[in-house]
Enzyme design. Sequence first.
Site, PDB file in Angstrom:
ATOM      1  N   PRO A   1      87.794  70.410  -5.797  1.00  0.00           N
ATOM      2  CA  PRO A   1      87.111  71.583  -5.283  1.00  0.00           C
ATOM      3  C   PRO A   1      87.401  71.049  -3.056  1.00  0.00           C
ATOM      4  CG  PRO A   1      85.995  69.219  -6.120  1.00  0.00           C
ATOM      5  CD  PRO A   1      87.577  69.569  -6.899  1.00  0.00           C
TER       6      PRO A   1
ATOM      7  N   GLY B   1      85.279  72.756   0.234  1.00  0.00           N
ATOM      8  CA  GLY B   1      83.875  73.384   0.533  1.00  0.00           C
ATOM      9  C   GLY B   1      84.995  74.241   2.092  1.00  0.00           C
TER      10      GLY B   1
ATOM     11  N   GLN C   1      81.919  72.178  -9.103  1.00  0.00           N
ATOM     12  CA  GLN C   1      81.812  70.786  -8.557  1.00  0.00           C
ATOM     13  C   GLN C   1      80.270  71.102  -7.631  1.00  0.00           C
ATOM     14  OE1 GLN C   1      81.220  71.614  -4.977  1.00  0.00           O
ATOM     15  NE2 GLN C   1      80.566  68.940  -5.028  1.00  0.00           N
TER      16      GLN C   1
ATOM     17  N   THR D   1      79.357  65.746  -7.749  1.00  0.00           N
ATOM     18  CA  THR D   1      80.285  64.523  -6.213  1.00  0.00           C
ATOM     19  C   THR D   1      79.022  63.237  -6.076  1.00  0.00           C
ATOM     20  OG1 THR D   1      81.723  66.290  -5.511  1.00  0.00           O
ATOM     21  CG2 THR D   1      81.385  64.113  -3.717  1.00  0.00           C
TER      22      THR D   1
ATOM     23  N   ARG E   1      83.902  62.014  11.029  1.00  0.00           N
ATOM     24  CA  ARG E   1      85.578  62.933  11.442  1.00  0.00           C
ATOM     25  C   ARG E   1      85.444  63.032  13.317  1.00  0.00           C
ATOM     26  NH1 ARG E   1      83.973  66.355   4.971  1.00  0.00           N
ATOM     27  NH2 ARG E   1      83.528  64.214   4.221  1.00  0.00           N
TER      28      ARG E   1
ATOM     29  N   HIS F   1      87.005  60.953  -1.636  1.00  0.00           N
ATOM     30  CA  HIS F   1      87.298  62.102  -1.056  1.00  0.00           C
ATOM     31  C   HIS F   1      88.445  62.536  -0.040  1.00  0.00           C
ATOM     32  CE1 HIS F   1      83.626  65.100  -0.727  1.00  0.00           C
ATOM     33  NE2 HIS F   1      83.843  65.272   0.450  1.00  0.00           N
TER      34      HIS F   1
ATOM     35  N   ARG G   1      88.098  61.089   4.001  1.00  0.00           N
ATOM     36  CA  ARG G   1      87.134  62.007   4.812  1.00  0.00           C
ATOM     37  C   ARG G   1      85.287  60.502   4.387  1.00  0.00           C
ATOM     38  NH1 ARG G   1      88.627  67.020   6.042  1.00  0.00           N
ATOM     39  NH2 ARG G   1      86.715  68.102   5.739  1.00  0.00           N
TER      40      ARG G   1
END
Length: 418
Positions: A103, A105, A153, A181, A190, A301, A304
């Site tokens: 998944p 986004g 997800q 998640t 980030r 992830h 990230r």
Amino acid sequence: MAASHRHDLAQLNGTPRRRLYTGADLARARTIEDLRARAHRKMPRFVLEYLEAGAGEETTLERERDALAEWRFLPRTLTDESERDVHGTLLGTRAAMPLAVAPTGLNGIFRRHGDLALAEGAARAGVPFVQSTMSNDRMEDVARVPNLRHWWQLYVFGGEEVWQSLVDRADAAGCEALVLTTNAQLFGRREWYARTRATKTRPSLATLANAARHPQWTLRTFSHGMPAFVNVRDHVPKDRRGFFDSAFWIREHMPKALSWDMVAKIRDRWKRPFLLKGLLHPDDVRLALDAGVDGVILGSHGGRQAESSVSALDVIAPARAIVGDRIALYMSGGIRRGSDILKALALGADAVLAGRAPLYGLCAGGADGVHRALEILRDEMRNELGQIGAPSLAHLGREMLVRTDSLPLPSEAAQPAG
């Protein structure tokens, strides 16, 4: 130990000159890196930072690749390599290979209807597609993609009515599995992606200028306006439904106290396969087993979230020792080659999830590019099985691998048996 790609070993003073393929003929893309190179050619800087960047100094992102590089195969020879079957089983159903598209986004920033393209590419390749809560195409539209194994997800945010609505919609849409998640209630820092914005909701002038140099991307992606988080838009206040405003509102309303009690509530409401994604500690794997889920997906992830964490590959062996064969054990993170998948399976994973690899394909060529990325991984798996002397995936095991810090092999390994 940093991963090393010593392409210069096959060159003398820079010759023969080598270039990754960045053209439009997807059949000429030989590796995921070719598709990645084309993506870098086509996408503006801020899109690439969103796609590529990790948290902090990106040490977790680096660890995902280093962990794979630390293992080497011990090839066998004079074995039957005529079939090299790479079919896998995910949640009890046969797949073309033991892989699902992870998944991700905001895929509408790469290409309009990016989620539909990912689903179409996955369906053609015969693997599941996990659609994100933060996707830009309606789950009901994705569910209509022919021959798709559609997983959903889930992010938990807002009031309980939000996750309940999403779960019920996923059930009505016929989604095969639900993936919660667990490691993104607080977003990682980030920093490189953040540097592309002048303010929280406004791109910098340099970012806008760079995007203007990519008119084809602009036309293809924003010809009908900015992408929207269509699956959750109705749960966001009307005055916060703009592109940036909605994203930050959702982040602000993710519960920082997400707990195993919530897992139990979701488990009670969702009657189909239920997996937890983002686990890295063996104790959490044990708690997941006790919670009655159908599988866990180890992962960081995509590097990230937490900085300087272990990779999913580092945790496979202890996680397998905990779950045995009672639930599915998947891993996500750093998959760029078919050999990466074989290493994960040999160490104990049932399957892997790939995120960036199919996204490179999406950027390079839409649904056809996604299919090409998955085709490349499958072809590499088949070839590498023959190279290491494994007739099928069922023959993979820990005994076929050795860590680089255990080389050279001890002399007793060469002693005759018996």
